[in-house]
Design a protein around this motif. Structure first.
Motif, PDB file in Angstrom:
ATOM      1  N   VAL A  17       0.767  -1.084  -0.062  1.00 52.97           N
ATOM      2  CA  VAL A  17       0.109   0.028   0.145  1.00 52.97           C
ATOM      3  C   VAL A  17       0.726   1.250   0.045  1.00 52.97           C
ATOM      4  CG1 VAL A  17      -1.896   1.230   1.325  1.00 52.97           C
ATOM      5  CG2 VAL A  17      -1.635  -1.394   1.456  1.00 52.97           C
ATOM      6  N   ASP A  18       0.758   2.051  -0.980  1.00 55.63           N
ATOM      7  CA  ASP A  18       1.459   3.520  -0.954  1.00 55.63           C
ATOM      8  C   ASP A  18       0.829   4.345   0.068  1.00 55.63           C
ATOM      9  OD1 ASP A  18       3.279   2.441  -3.061  1.00 55.63           O
ATOM     10  OD2 ASP A  18       1.655   3.168  -4.618  1.00 55.63           O
ATOM     11  N   LEU A  19       1.732   5.019   0.651  1.00 56.50           N
ATOM     12  CA  LEU A  19       1.061   5.963   1.545  1.00 56.50           C
ATOM     13  C   LEU A  19       1.529   7.566   1.317  1.00 56.50           C
ATOM     14  CD1 LEU A  19       2.102   3.988   4.788  1.00 56.50           C
ATOM     15  CD2 LEU A  19      -0.106   3.939   3.786  1.00 56.50           C
ATOM     16  N   PRO A  20       0.834   8.267   0.445  1.00 51.81           N
ATOM     17  CA  PRO A  20       1.251   9.507   0.102  1.00 51.81           C
ATOM     18  C   PRO A  20       1.305  10.418   0.934  1.00 51.81           C
ATOM     19  CG  PRO A  20      -1.167   8.897  -0.909  1.00 51.81           C
ATOM     20  CD  PRO A  20      -0.532   7.682  -0.031  1.00 51.81           C
ATOM     21  N   LEU A  21       0.722  10.527   2.087  1.00 53.83           N
ATOM     22  CA  LEU A  21       0.687  11.798   3.055  1.00 53.83           C
ATOM     23  C   LEU A  21       1.770  11.268   3.958  1.00 53.83           C
ATOM     24  CD1 LEU A  21      -3.175  12.516   3.439  1.00 53.83           C
ATOM     25  CD2 LEU A  21      -1.393  13.776   1.998  1.00 53.83           C
ATOM     26  N   LEU A  22       1.800   9.995   4.469  1.00 49.05           N
ATOM     27  CA  LEU A  22       2.834   9.749   5.342  1.00 49.05           C
ATOM     28  C   LEU A  22       4.190   9.607   4.741  1.00 49.05           C
ATOM     29  CD1 LEU A  22       1.027   7.283   7.664  1.00 49.05           C
ATOM     30  CD2 LEU A  22       1.651   9.604   7.934  1.00 49.05           C
ATOM     31  N   ALA A  23       4.174   9.858   3.481  1.00 46.48           N
ATOM     32  CA  ALA A  23       5.588   9.681   2.601  1.00 46.48           C
ATOM     33  C   ALA A  23       6.255  11.165   3.018  1.00 46.48           C
ATOM     34  CB  ALA A  23       5.458   9.529   1.155  1.00 46.48           C
ATOM     35  N   LEU A  24       5.433  12.016   3.405  1.00 44.38           N
ATOM     36  CA  LEU A  24       6.174  13.322   4.083  1.00 44.38           C
ATOM     37  C   LEU A  24       6.948  13.347   5.148  1.00 44.38           C
ATOM     38  CD1 LEU A  24       3.208  15.873   3.067  1.00 44.38           C
ATOM     39  CD2 LEU A  24       5.336  15.245   1.718  1.00 44.38           C
ATOM     40  N   LEU A  25       6.514  12.114   5.764  1.00 48.28           N
ATOM     41  CA  LEU A  25       7.286  11.932   7.366  1.00 48.28           C
ATOM     42  C   LEU A  25       8.108  10.643   7.245  1.00 48.28           C
ATOM     43  CD1 LEU A  25       3.957  12.379   9.405  1.00 48.28           C
ATOM     44  CD2 LEU A  25       5.835  13.984   9.067  1.00 48.28           C
ATOM     45  N   GLY A  26       8.349  10.440   5.944  1.00 52.81           N
ATOM     46  CA  GLY A  26       9.326   9.267   5.618  1.00 52.81           C
ATOM     47  C   GLY A  26       8.666   7.731   5.765  1.00 52.81           C
ATOM     48  N   VAL A  27       7.553   7.717   5.645  1.00 53.98           N
ATOM     49  CA  VAL A  27       7.056   6.398   5.479  1.00 53.98           C
ATOM     50  C   VAL A  27       6.392   6.147   4.182  1.00 53.98           C
ATOM     51  CG1 VAL A  27       5.237   4.806   6.478  1.00 53.98           C
ATOM     52  CG2 VAL A  27       6.544   6.349   8.152  1.00 53.98           C
ATOM     53  N   ARG A  28       6.815   5.470   3.396  1.00 49.90           N
ATOM     54  CA  ARG A  28       6.327   5.527   1.788  1.00 49.90           C
ATOM     55  C   ARG A  28       5.253   4.563   1.734  1.00 49.90           C
ATOM     56  NH1 ARG A  28       9.363   9.305   0.588  1.00 49.90           N
ATOM     57  NH2 ARG A  28      11.624   9.732   0.826  1.00 49.90           N
ATOM     58  N   SER A  29       5.565   3.344   2.212  1.00 49.68           N
ATOM     59  CA  SER A  29       4.605   2.167   1.850  1.00 49.68           C
ATOM     60  C   SER A  29       4.587   1.304   3.114  1.00 49.68           C
ATOM     61  CB  SER A  29       4.889   1.518   0.565  1.00 49.68           C
ATOM     62  OG  SER A  29       6.144   0.905   0.656  1.00 49.68           O
ATOM     63  N   ARG A  30       3.380   0.258   2.820  1.00 46.91           N
ATOM     64  CA  ARG A  30       3.474  -0.583   3.893  1.00 46.91           C
ATOM     65  C   ARG A  30       3.008  -1.940   3.380  1.00 46.91           C
ATOM     66  NH1 ARG A  30       2.942  -1.227   9.649  1.00 46.91           N
ATOM     67  NH2 ARG A  30       1.755  -3.341  10.076  1.00 46.91           N
ATOM     68  N   THR A  31       3.554  -3.071   3.842  1.00 47.41           N
ATOM     69  CA  THR A  31       3.096  -4.288   2.840  1.00 47.41           C
ATOM     70  C   THR A  31       2.257  -5.126   4.058  1.00 47.41           C
ATOM     71  OG1 THR A  31       5.303  -4.422   1.970  1.00 47.41           O
ATOM     72  CG2 THR A  31       4.034  -6.660   2.197  1.00 47.41           C
ATOM     73  N   VAL A  32       1.041  -5.551   3.242  1.00 42.25           N
ATOM     74  CA  VAL A  32       0.031  -6.301   3.947  1.00 42.25           C
ATOM     75  C   VAL A  32      -0.030  -7.604   3.544  1.00 42.25           C
ATOM     76  CG1 VAL A  32      -2.433  -6.241   4.672  1.00 42.25           C
ATOM     77  CG2 VAL A  32      -1.261  -4.134   4.462  1.00 42.25           C
ATOM     78  N   SER A  33      -0.111  -8.551   4.355  1.00 37.28           N
ATOM     79  CA  SER A  33      -0.219 -10.202   3.976  1.00 37.28           C
ATOM     80  C   SER A  33      -1.454 -10.634   4.806  1.00 37.28           C
ATOM     81  CB  SER A  33       1.094 -10.873   4.114  1.00 37.28           C
ATOM     82  OG  SER A  33       1.233 -11.019   5.387  1.00 37.28           O
ATOM     83  N   ALA A  34      -1.968 -11.806   4.213  1.00 34.80           N
ATOM     84  CA  ALA A  34      -2.984 -12.518   4.876  1.00 34.80           C
ATOM     85  C   ALA A  34      -2.863 -13.984   4.020  1.00 34.80           C
ATOM     86  CB  ALA A  34      -4.446 -11.694   4.351  1.00 34.80           C
ATOM     87  N   SER A  35      -3.359 -14.980   5.190  1.00 32.73           N
ATOM     88  CA  SER A  35      -3.469 -16.191   4.607  1.00 32.73           C
ATOM     89  C   SER A  35      -4.660 -16.987   4.932  1.00 32.73           C
ATOM     90  CB  SER A  35      -2.542 -17.098   5.347  1.00 32.73           C
ATOM     91  OG  SER A  35      -0.958 -16.665   5.389  1.00 32.73           O
ATOM     92  N   ALA A  36      -5.017 -17.906   4.115  1.00 35.93           N
ATOM     93  CA  ALA A  36      -6.429 -18.612   4.561  1.00 35.93           C
ATOM     94  C   ALA A  36      -6.262 -20.203   3.936  1.00 35.93           C
ATOM     95  CB  ALA A  36      -7.557 -17.890   3.445  1.00 35.93           C
ATOM     96  N   THR A  37      -7.183 -20.950   4.789  1.00 32.88           N
ATOM     97  CA  THR A  37      -6.997 -22.233   4.199  1.00 32.88           C
ATOM     98  C   THR A  37      -8.498 -22.685   3.879  1.00 32.88           C
ATOM     99  OG1 THR A  37      -5.094 -22.577   5.870  1.00 32.88           O
ATOM    100  CG2 THR A  37      -6.546 -24.626   5.183  1.00 32.88           C
ATOM    101  N   SER A  38      -8.462 -23.558   2.993  1.00 31.93           N
ATOM    102  CA  SER A  38      -9.935 -24.183   2.752  1.00 31.93           C
ATOM    103  C   SER A  38      -9.694 -25.599   2.609  1.00 31.93           C
ATOM    104  CB  SER A  38     -10.352 -23.674   1.280  1.00 31.93           C
ATOM    105  OG  SER A  38     -11.482 -24.142   0.936  1.00 31.93           O
ATOM    106  N   ASP A  39     -10.501 -26.469   3.296  1.00 34.47           N
ATOM    107  CA  ASP A  39     -10.603 -27.728   3.331  1.00 34.47           C
ATOM    108  C   ASP A  39     -11.531 -28.442   2.377  1.00 34.47           C
ATOM    109  OD1 ASP A  39      -8.728 -27.888   5.389  1.00 34.47           O
ATOM    110  OD2 ASP A  39     -10.360 -27.648   6.796  1.00 34.47           O
ATOM    111  N   LEU A  40     -11.335 -29.572   1.613  1.00 28.89           N
ATOM    112  CA  LEU A  40     -12.212 -30.229   0.708  1.00 28.89           C
ATOM    113  C   LEU A  40     -13.116 -31.244   1.600  1.00 28.89           C
ATOM    114  CD1 LEU A  40     -12.967 -30.971  -2.247  1.00 28.89           C
ATOM    115  CD2 LEU A  40     -11.306 -32.622  -2.043  1.00 28.89           C
ATOM    116  N   LEU A  41     -14.384 -31.038   1.571  1.00 34.59           N
ATOM    117  CA  LEU A  41     -15.485 -31.810   2.371  1.00 34.59           C
ATOM    118  C   LEU A  41     -16.060 -32.639   1.362  1.00 34.59           C
ATOM    119  CD1 LEU A  41     -16.763 -29.111   4.612  1.00 34.59           C
ATOM    120  CD2 LEU A  41     -14.938 -30.752   5.078  1.00 34.59           C
ATOM    121  N   GLN A  42     -16.435 -33.886   1.572  1.00 33.92           N
ATOM    122  CA  GLN A  42     -16.971 -34.682   0.671  1.00 33.92           C
ATOM    123  C   GLN A  42     -18.239 -35.242   1.477  1.00 33.92           C
ATOM    124  OE1 GLN A  42     -14.465 -37.689  -0.929  1.00 33.92           O
ATOM    125  NE2 GLN A  42     -13.105 -36.106  -1.608  1.00 33.92           N
ATOM    126  N   GLY A  43     -19.544 -35.463   0.516  1.00 34.16           N
ATOM    127  CA  GLY A  43     -20.611 -35.949   1.191  1.00 34.16           C
ATOM    128  C   GLY A  43     -21.508 -34.931   1.994  1.00 34.16           C
TER     129      GLY A  43
END
Length: 136
Positions: free
Chosen positions: A106-132
């Motif tokens: 994520v680009d942070l245009p306003l906080l770039a003025l204070l030296g924080v240019r971007s932030r990396t965000v991550s997420a994980s998910a798991t899906s199980d196969l169900l039968q029947g």
């Protein structure tokens, strides 16, 4: 004496207003760019869950297990369609679950003025196969 005290305060209102304006601008930058980060966190989580669901639908009819290459491809397609970076996609060896990790920057245009240019965000998910169908 009263005239002397009044002369010592010349320009103080200007100093106070400049200070308040600076603090207000920093708070606006924090709120605006913070909202961008929170939106990206939500969108990244949604993408990870959607990719895991799409991968779980890649079932080989003969074995009734996930086809690992097809499942990983489906998950990558969902992530690419949402213009995010796919992380590790792990299909269980028995073909019953898939785990997807997604990242975005994520680009942070306003906080770039204070030296924080971007932030990396991550997420994980798991899906199980169900039968029947099971009784409730």
């Amino acid at each position: 004496m009263v005239i002397r005290c009044m002369r010592d305060e010349d320009g103080m209102a200007t100093v106070w207003m400049l200070g308040l304006a600076t603090i207000t601008m920093v708070l606006v930058a924090l709120v605006t760019d913070g909202a961008r980060v929170l939106s990206a966190v939500s969108e990244t989580g949604d993408t990870a869950r959607a990719a895991a669901r799409a991968g779980a639908l890649a079932v080989d009819p003969a074995t009734r297990a996930m086809n690992p290459s097809l499942a990983a491809g489906e998950a990558r397609d969902v992530v690419a369609a949402r213009q995010m970076t796919p992380g590790p996609i792990v299909v269980a060896t028995d073909g019953t679950s898939i785990s997807v990790t997604v990242e975005t920057t994520v680009d942070l245009p306003l906080l770039a003025l204070l030296g924080v240019r971007s932030r990396t965000v991550s997420a994980s998910a798991t899906s199980d196969l169900l039968q029947g169908v099971s009784s409730p």
